[in-house]
Design a protein around this motif. Structure first.
Motif, short mmCIF file in Angstrom:
data_model
loop_
_atom_site.label_atom_id
_atom_site.label_comp_id
_atom_site.label_asym_id
_atom_site.label_seq_id
_atom_site.Cartn_x
_atom_site.Cartn_y
_atom_site.Cartn_z
N PHE A 124 -16.16 72.08 -71.35
CA PHE A 124 -16.29 70.73 -71.87
C PHE A 124 -16.72 70.71 -73.33
N ALA A 163 -10.90 69.62 -76.79
CA ALA A 163 -9.82 69.96 -75.89
C ALA A 163 -8.54 70.34 -76.63
N THR A 193 -8.70 73.63 -78.58
CA THR A 193 -8.68 74.82 -77.75
C THR A 193 -7.31 75.00 -77.10
N ILE A 230 -3.86 71.68 -70.72
CA ILE A 230 -4.36 70.31 -70.53
C ILE A 230 -5.04 70.19 -69.17
N PHE A 234 -8.59 71.50 -69.10
CA PHE A 234 -9.61 70.62 -69.67
C PHE A 234 -9.85 69.38 -68.82
N ASN A 235 -8.99 69.17 -67.84
CA ASN A 235 -9.22 68.06 -66.92
C ASN A 235 -10.22 68.43 -65.83
#
Lengths: 274, 262
Positions: free
Chosen positions: A115, A119, A122, A141, A144-145
């Motif tokens: 976190f 996002a 990275t 993606i 990062f969720n």
């Protein structure tokens, strides 16, 4: 249900989302033209009866590309949010069930670590390391969720676990797994779906951003983000080229955000008892 | 008479949130050195003001929490501190009714499924029809019909929900029932109905009952023996009538003096 039909942001969000999904589905069987076909003689044409939204610098039909792009955007959203939702929810629920244990600490600190990085930045790093492409973009993606869903699931689970019906389930002799599946999941699902809808919008935006930078969806696959990038060169000659994909991105992000907001109000935990 | 429940020198405390990872943990002492016994088929009343450790005691008695020290014994066998798997055979025999009938039923679960849950664990061999028969009979016994099965908790009143909670608690024919303030969240007009239902069911099912309440009138009406708690300790214990007519401890006297006279 009746409240849902009267809620303006839910109504607008749901209808817009439905339109986008419909367009993406239609693109599977029909587009006005072949989105990949180049026409040297019809380059940078303004909208007309044949090319509804005009053509790009290679003479490709913008409307067809946008339709196939919608498919891409939704697919990215679906898979990326699916990854985050599945892993995040399970990790969050387990962390909450064993609150204060080593498992809780390790899982949540690891997710804090993820976190803590910006996002998109990275994701760019990941895509540079492992090569550009739609699959890697989706995975980045999705990664990062995970913490977003994990935090939400942990908080919601902790709240549910304090309720007496969880104690009652333990008294009934239910084990941890059955309590989580039968009692916790149904009670936190609403909140998680709200979160999913918001994250869906963010995932579409992230994919557009990565493709704009050239490390997301690769040609010849049409993507809204890359169309935006291509249009940049011709901004003075053909401004519409940038406006259409820009609108597609903005409208779909708006749609899923409104849907999420509407759902949040409708599934508000304070109103749940009624 | 033998004791169905033995409580020996029970201690329990809750950790407070730490100020920092290196700070010393602070605790709240909820139950401190409780010992008592409940005879088979009797009703033990436990009174005390809020914060006196009554609800903690209830959770310790049904083994929802593990005491720091001391033991809870059911028919001579220790149940405190057992692992969940070893506890399972006792679960069906020891049940609890919660104070808040809005919180003790899963809002997302139909009543039929809610009542079926303990039955499914206790008697896994029971077929669907047999299970349904038991649930319908139990619902009718607590004054609700078969129609309740397909409905959700929010479609019932507080009193009806408490009836459902009772049905759920008694579906496995437990021997010991711990009732934690079972009527204090209900309208006064409904309280008497629920209490009488509990008394009827106690006789019918041969239950022993621990009845926890801050309402001295109700405890006096129901109980054979009474324990008065304050700050997690027993202040006074005795036969119900004797304790209420000739209280010895100053705290008991204060409580009785504070009772509204009707």
């Amino acid at each position: 249900m009746r409240r849902a039909l009267r809620h303006p942001s839910f109504l607008i969000g749901a209808s817009l989302s439905a339109v986008i999904v419909f367009i993406a589905l239609v693109s599977l069987v029909w587009t006005p033209h072949d989105p990949g076909q180049m026409r040297i003689l019809s380059r940078l044409k303004p909208p007309d009866a044949s090319f509804w939204l005009g053509t790009d610098q290679f003479g490709r039909d913008i409307a067809s590309m946008l339709m196939v792009g919608a498919r891409n955007a939704l697919l990215v959203g679906l898979v990326a949010v699916g990854i985050g939702f599945t892993f995040g929810s399970v990790l969050g629920m387990l962390a909450a069930r064993f609150e204060g244990s080593l498992l809780d600490d390790v899982v949540m600190r690891a997710l804090d670590f993820v976190f803590a990085f910006p996002a998109v930045l990275t994701a760019i790093l990941i895509l540079t390391l492992f090569g550009p492409g739609l699959v890697n973009a989706v995975l980045a993606i999705g990664l990062f969720n995970i913490p977003v869903f994990a935090r939400q699931a942990r908080g919601a689970t902790l709240q549910v676990m304090t309720r007496d019906f969880i104690r009652a389930a333990r008294l009934a002799g239910c084990g941890t797994a059955s309590i989580l599946v039968r009692h916790v999941v149904p009670n936190i699902l609403g909140l998680m779906i709200v979160q999913a809808s918001t994250q869906f919008a963010l995932a579409i935006l992230a994919e557009a951003g990565l493709s704009y930078l050239g490390i997301g969806t690769q040609p010849p696959n049409p993507s809204w983000g890359r169309m935006l990038n291509d249009a940049q060169t011709f901004l003075a000659r053909a401004p519409l080229l940038a406006i259409f994909p820009g609108m597609a991105i903005a409208l779909s992000v708006l749609a899923f955000n409104l849907l999420g907001d509407g759902l949040r109000d409708i599934i508000d935990p304070r109103l749940k008892e009624r | 008479m033998s004791a169905i429940l033995d409580v020996v020198d029970l201690h329990h405390r809750y950790p407070l949130p730490r100020d920092g990872i290196f700070a010393q943990r602070q605790y709240v002492q909820a139950v401190e050195g409780l010992s008592f016994a409940l005879e088979e088929g009797k009703i033990l009343g436990i009174v005390g003001e809020s914060g006196s450790g009554k609800s903690t005691l209830a959770r310790l008695l049904v083994a929802l929490e593990t005491p720091q020290r001391g033991e809870v014994r059911f028919r001579g066998e220790r149940i405190s501190g057992l692992r969940e798997a070893r506890l399972r055979p006792f679960r069906r025999q020891i049940q609890m009714i919660f104070q808040d009938p809005f919180g003790s039923l899963d809002p997302r679960m139909r009543i039929g499924a809610s009542i079926a849950e303990p039955l499914g664990v206790a008697e896994p061999g029971l077929d669907v029809a047999g299970r349904r028969r038991r649930i319908v009979a139990m619902l009718e016994r607590v004054g609700l019909g078969e129609g309740a099965m397909m409905r959700y908790p929010h479609q019932f009143s507080g009193g009806q929900r408490q009836r459902i909670a009772i049905a759920r608690a008694l579906i496995t024919h437990p021997k010991l029932l711990v009732a934690d303030e079972p009527v204090s969240a209900l309208d006064v007009s409904v309280q008497a109905q629920i209490l009488n239902l509990l008394l009827d069911l106690k006789l019918e099912f041969g239950l022993s009952l621990v009845f926890i309440s801050h309402d001295l009138g109700i405890v006096r009406y129901l109980s054979d023996r009474v324990i008065v708690m304050q700050h997690g300790k027993v202040v006074e214990e005795g036969e119900s009538e004797a304790l209420f007519s000739r209280p010895a401890a100053a705290y008991t006297k204060t409580l009785i003096a504070a009772m509204p006279r009707l």
